[in-house]
Design an enzyme around this catalytic site. Structure first.
Site, PDB file in Angstrom:
ATOM      1  NE  ARG A 235      33.484  45.249  42.247  1.00  0.00           N
ATOM      2  CZ  ARG A 235      33.403  43.993  41.837  1.00  0.00           C
ATOM      3  NH1 ARG A 235      34.522  43.349  41.501  1.00  0.00           N
ATOM      4  NH2 ARG A 235      32.245  43.378  41.756  1.00  0.00           N
ATOM      5  CD  GLU A 264      37.390  46.904  35.885  1.00  0.00           C
ATOM      6  OE1 GLU A 264      36.496  46.101  35.601  1.00  0.00           O
ATOM      7  OE2 GLU A 264      38.330  46.631  36.648  1.00  0.00           O
ATOM      8  CG  HIS A 296      36.949  42.405  36.020  1.00  0.00           C
ATOM      9  ND1 HIS A 296      36.544  43.581  36.599  1.00  0.00           N
ATOM     10  CD2 HIS A 296      36.375  41.418  36.756  1.00  0.00           C
ATOM     11  CE1 HIS A 296      35.769  43.330  37.631  1.00  0.00           C
ATOM     12  NE2 HIS A 296      35.652  42.001  37.758  1.00  0.00           N
TER      13      HIS A 296
END
Length: 330
Positions: A235, A264, A296
């Protein structure tokens, strides 16, 4: 049961449409995120399915309850974007996908590590322009170096196995150590200070909680070796991004490769190539030659997408049939 899917892309639609052939749910795919501005679209749906950058805070959950939503189905492992206490108070069940493909994430982490330490992006850009000069591209062997695994759940253990496979020594930190794995794989559990001090490669795999937020911070990075690198496929907020910029500027660490970023949600999964980034920290990180950032995508394999779809829809099926939710989050 009618299900509203938020923040969906072509790969989500393909995977869930295929998996839903077995379940036959009524699914609507929305490409926008769930938040306070879009929650009105949940009216008429029994279940909402969300991803990592959707928002299910108190305000959103209050609206979900008013709209008759009975379940939040996370199609990811993390759940820090859901106010669990508020969901429980509203009588809304929450379930997640705890393990979809630890190999997908670990292999992406290894790819980031190799690309970073062997300067693959720079080499690729040079040869694309017929520049075959290798000055400045000196890397180092990972064999024999020490890898620190911060968080030894399924993904962390798989990453440890992958790094052990290329000859790295393993140390680990977890408040709930897996002693059997450590014994089988010759892993040494150490203190949080020791893992920062001893790691040549520090790989982050812990969930984002109040205790782990900014676990990689100014003080801890000062403990690290000057040539140590950080890999984050967990994370974004595990790392204090401003402190990371400071550490990179002052050569406190050797580099970082990240598939996530703490702010993000505004940028990731979208095309900003013709826009100006207003996030000065992200913009600064992108300028460092010893930083690699991907958007991601560690989960993005056909195997993982299929597992995510199957598990998510099975969670929903169990809920609709009144069965125990084995993947519930409370």
């Amino acid at each position: 049961m009618k299900i509203a899917f938020y923040d969906t892309h072509s790969y989500d639609k393909d995977a869930f449409t295929k998996s839903n052939q077995e379940f036959n749910f009524k699914i609507t795919f929305f490409d926008f995120k769930l938040n306070e501005n879009t929650v009105a679209t949940s009216r008429g749906y029994d279940i909402v399915c969300i991803f990592v950058n959707d928002v299910a805070d108190k305000e959103v959950i209050d609206h979900l309850k008013e709209n008759g939503v009975k379940m939040i189905a996370l199609r990811c492992a993390g759940f820090n974007n859901v106010d669990l206490a508020e969901a429980k108070a509203a009588g809304i069940k929450v379930a997640r996908v705890p393990a979809y493909s630890p190999h997908a994430v670990a292999e992406h982490g290894l790819s980031l590590l190799l690309a970073l330490t062997r300067h693959i992006p720079q080499a690729y850009l040079r040869t694309k322009t017929q520049n075959f000069n290798i000055e400045g591209l000196t890397g180092r062997d990972l064999y024999g170096l020490t890898a620190g695994i911060l968080g030894t759940g399924k993904i962390g253990r798989t990453m440890g196995d992958v790094l052990s496979g290329i000859g790295m020594k393993l140390i680990a930190y977890d408040p709930f150590p897996n002693e059997q794995w450590a014994k089988e794989k010759n892993v040494e559990y150490v203190s949080i200070e020791e893992i920062f001090k001893r790691s040549d490669v520090l790989s982050l795999h812990c969930p984002l909680t109040e205790e782990t937020k900014h676990i990689v911070n100014h003080d801890n990075m000062k403990l690290m070796k000057s040539d140590a690198v950080i890999i984050n496929t967990g994370r974004g907020a595990l790392i204090d991004s401003k402190a990371l910029v400071h550490a990179l500027k002052h050569h406190t660490i050797g580099g970082a490769a990240m598939d996530v970023y703490e702010e993000e949600s505004k940028y990731f999964f979208s095309d900003w190539s013709t826009n100006v980034l207003t996030d000065d920290v992200l913009a600064r990180l992108l300028t460092f030659p010893n930083v690699i950032i991907t958007g991601h995508q560690a989960f993005l394999t056909t195997n993982a997408l299929g597992n995510i779809a199957d598990t998510t829809l099975q969670n929903i099926k169990d809920f609709t049939e009144g069965k125990d939710l084995v993947n519930k989050v409370e």
